[in-house]
Design a protein around this motif. Structure first.
Motif, PDB file in Angstrom:
ATOM      1  N   LYS A 126       0.818  -1.211   0.000  1.00  0.00           N
ATOM      2  CA  LYS A 126       0.000   0.000   0.000  1.00  0.00           C
ATOM      3  C   LYS A 126       0.854   1.265   0.000  1.00  0.00           C
ATOM      4  CE  LYS A 126      -3.787  -2.415   0.289  1.00  0.00           C
ATOM      5  NZ  LYS A 126      -4.591  -2.459   1.514  1.00  0.00           N
ATOM      6  N   ILE A 127       1.972   1.245   0.701  1.00  0.00           N
ATOM      7  CA  ILE A 127       2.831   2.431   0.737  1.00  0.00           C
ATOM      8  C   ILE A 127       3.400   2.720  -0.653  1.00  0.00           C
ATOM      9  CG2 ILE A 127       4.968   3.398   1.686  1.00  0.00           C
ATOM     10  CD1 ILE A 127       4.373   1.851   4.272  1.00  0.00           C
ATOM     11  N   THR A 143      -2.028  10.996   5.133  1.00  0.00           N
ATOM     12  CA  THR A 143      -1.902   9.602   5.565  1.00  0.00           C
ATOM     13  C   THR A 143      -0.725   9.427   6.512  1.00  0.00           C
ATOM     14  OG1 THR A 143      -2.790   8.838   3.437  1.00  0.00           O
ATOM     15  CG2 THR A 143      -1.582   7.221   4.755  1.00  0.00           C
ATOM     16  N   VAL A 145       1.200   5.877   8.180  1.00  0.00           N
ATOM     17  CA  VAL A 145       1.277   4.432   8.388  1.00  0.00           C
ATOM     18  C   VAL A 145       2.329   4.202   9.456  1.00  0.00           C
ATOM     19  CG1 VAL A 145       1.597   2.176   7.327  1.00  0.00           C
ATOM     20  CG2 VAL A 145       0.750   4.092   5.945  1.00  0.00           C
ATOM     21  N   THR A 146       1.945   3.580  10.569  1.00  0.00           N
ATOM     22  CA  THR A 146       2.873   3.479  11.692  1.00  0.00           C
ATOM     23  C   THR A 146       2.504   2.334  12.633  1.00  0.00           C
ATOM     24  OG1 THR A 146       3.881   4.762  13.509  1.00  0.00           O
ATOM     25  CG2 THR A 146       1.516   5.043  13.151  1.00  0.00           C
ATOM     26  N   TYR A 165      -9.054   4.391   9.960  1.00  0.00           N
ATOM     27  CA  TYR A 165      -7.919   3.479  10.029  1.00  0.00           C
ATOM     28  C   TYR A 165      -8.269   2.205   9.283  1.00  0.00           C
ATOM     29  CZ  TYR A 165     -10.376   1.009  13.848  1.00  0.00           C
ATOM     30  OH  TYR A 165     -11.290   0.314  14.614  1.00  0.00           O
ATOM     31  N   THR A 168      -2.916  -2.314   6.557  1.00  0.00           N
ATOM     32  CA  THR A 168      -1.780  -1.886   5.749  1.00  0.00           C
ATOM     33  C   THR A 168      -1.317  -2.984   4.799  1.00  0.00           C
ATOM     34  OG1 THR A 168      -1.027  -0.340   7.447  1.00  0.00           O
ATOM     35  CG2 THR A 168       0.629  -1.096   5.867  1.00  0.00           C
ATOM     36  N   THR A 178     -12.703  -0.702   6.839  1.00  0.00           N
ATOM     37  CA  THR A 178     -12.191   0.639   7.121  1.00  0.00           C
ATOM     38  C   THR A 178     -13.151   1.325   8.080  1.00  0.00           C
ATOM     39  OG1 THR A 178     -11.155   0.820   4.943  1.00  0.00           O
ATOM     40  CG2 THR A 178     -11.605   2.879   6.114  1.00  0.00           C
ATOM     41  N   THR A 197      -0.471   0.102  11.164  1.00  0.00           N
ATOM     42  CA  THR A 197      -1.824   0.458  10.729  1.00  0.00           C
ATOM     43  C   THR A 197      -1.789   1.740   9.913  1.00  0.00           C
ATOM     44  OG1 THR A 197      -2.766  -0.625  12.679  1.00  0.00           O
ATOM     45  CG2 THR A 197      -4.154   1.009  11.557  1.00  0.00           C
ATOM     46  N   THR A 198      -2.711   1.838   8.948  1.00  0.00           N
ATOM     47  CA  THR A 198      -2.831   3.022   8.116  1.00  0.00           C
ATOM     48  C   THR A 198      -3.907   3.944   8.689  1.00  0.00           C
ATOM     49  OG1 THR A 198      -2.163   1.815   6.127  1.00  0.00           O
ATOM     50  CG2 THR A 198      -3.376   3.880   5.805  1.00  0.00           C
ATOM     51  N   GLN A 200      -5.765   7.735   8.008  1.00  0.00           N
ATOM     52  CA  GLN A 200      -5.947   8.604   6.848  1.00  0.00           C
ATOM     53  C   GLN A 200      -7.115   9.552   7.096  1.00  0.00           C
ATOM     54  OE1 GLN A 200      -6.976   6.570   3.023  1.00  0.00           O
ATOM     55  NE2 GLN A 200      -4.881   7.131   2.465  1.00  0.00           N
ATOM     56  N   GLU A 283      -6.706   3.038  -3.229  1.00  0.00           N
ATOM     57  CA  GLU A 283      -5.810   1.892  -3.403  1.00  0.00           C
ATOM     58  C   GLU A 283      -6.084   1.207  -4.726  1.00  0.00           C
ATOM     59  OE1 GLU A 283      -6.961  -2.038  -1.476  1.00  0.00           O
ATOM     60  OE2 GLU A 283      -7.773  -0.599  -0.024  1.00  0.00           O
TER      61      GLU A 283
END
Length: 319
Positions: A126-127, A143, A145-146, A165, A168, A178, A197-198, A200, A283
């Motif tokens: 996804k990144i 966004t 992602v962490t 959220y 990922t 989502t 987790t993403t 956004q 995506e």
């Protein structure tokens, strides 16, 4: 792309309804009886690869005709299923050997691939997708992602509106919805340490768009997501209106740029049309679902993909 010669191989799980529909489409419109392969049948089934002065030969005991394959739909591949033994190290060794053999056997087939397995693997990240889409000119919701709970909390607190959220990674795990971040979610942020987790910005939407892209041919469906329960995640409600749609030329160009940069021949893109008139890239799934789009709208998506696999042409002639 040159016309594919030989048969079509579909690599997927045994109970894949998309593969069932593709088999029927190939038979009806092209007189082709494709080969189906569930990789989980190995090593219960036996296989061999032989190379000599005459060339190469591939075989699996439960399928026939691998050396005649001209096109492969890398639809829903799985790993070989290796029986467990006494020692974990032995299990890992056997799994690696089975994966190395089966993947090498298939990936070495000189065929048209939808999609190339190596490209497909990179493109599912996804990144990678988000960075590629940004460079292609798409608008992306802000966004993060962490797996750092403090970073996530700071991001949510800093945003002027709601934050969603979502997952990922990709893989065979259960469907992951989502969702909008709630105060209760903030109290559970420590759980992301072992599951990045993403997060956004939530985009207030006019509608959602799902685009099936096959070698430059677009099949776009407008989903009236805001009239049902799928306001946050359009996949949650198929009772709303689904209608064929045409995209602005600038959006089509960005899609083509994204798909070209990712090296994909096929993909299913999720785009959200905001109330501000912007088209937000969410995506692209190189193995995405689309049968329900055809059922809802009558768009000939299976014929389009079948035409590409057999003829190298995803356009559908008028009957």
């Amino acid at each position: 792309m040159a016309r594919a010669t030989g048969s079509v191989l579909i690599v997927t799980e045994a109970d894949d309804l998309h593969a069932d529909a593709m088999v029927a489409t190939l038979r009806k419109h092209h007189g082709v009886n494709p080969i189906r392969l569930d990789m989980r049948d190995f090593p219960r089934a036996t296989g061999s690869f032989r190379l000599d002065r005459a060339g190469t030969a591939r075989s699996l005991s439960h399928v026939h005709g691998l050396d005649e394959v001209g096109a492969v739909w890398w639809r829903r591949p799985h790993r070989a299923v290796v029986p467990s033994g006494v020692r974990r190290d032995d299990d890992d060794y056997r799994q690696a050997e089975c994966d190395g053999f089966l993947q090498g056997l298939l990936w070495s087939i000189p065929a048209v691939w939808v999609n190339d397995p190596g490209t497909d693997r990179t493109a599912t990240r996804k990144i990678v997708q988000l960075e590629t889409a940004r460079r292609a000119g798409f608008v992306i919701p802000e966004t993060l992602v962490t797996n750092d709970p403090d970073e996530a909390r700071s991001f949510v607190d800093s945003r002027p509106g709601a934050v969603v959220y979502k997952r990922t990674g990709t893989g065979p795990a259960e469907f992951s919805e989502t969702r909008v971040v709630t105060p209760a979610d903030l109290s559970r942020l420590d759980t992301i340490r072992s599951a990045p987790t993403t997060f956004q910005d939530y985009v207030e939407a006019d509608c959602d768009l799902r685009v099936v892209w096959i070698d430059g041919v677009e099949w776009t469906v407008r989903i009236d997501s805001q009239s049902g329960v799928g306001r946050v995640d359009s996949r949650l409600d198929t009772s709303v209106d689904f209608t064929p749609q045409r995209l602005p030329a600038t959006v089509s160009k960005s899609i083509a740029t994204v798909m070209g940069a990712l090296g994909l021949t096929f993909g299913v893109l999720d785009i959200r049309l905001g109330t501000d008139g912007e088209y937000y890239f969410l995506e692209v799934n190189p193995q995405g679902q689309f049968a329900y789009l055809e059922i809802k709208t009558g768009l000939p998506i299976f014929r389009s993909l079948a035409g590409y696999l057999v003829l190298g042409d995803a356009s559908v002639p008028q009957d």
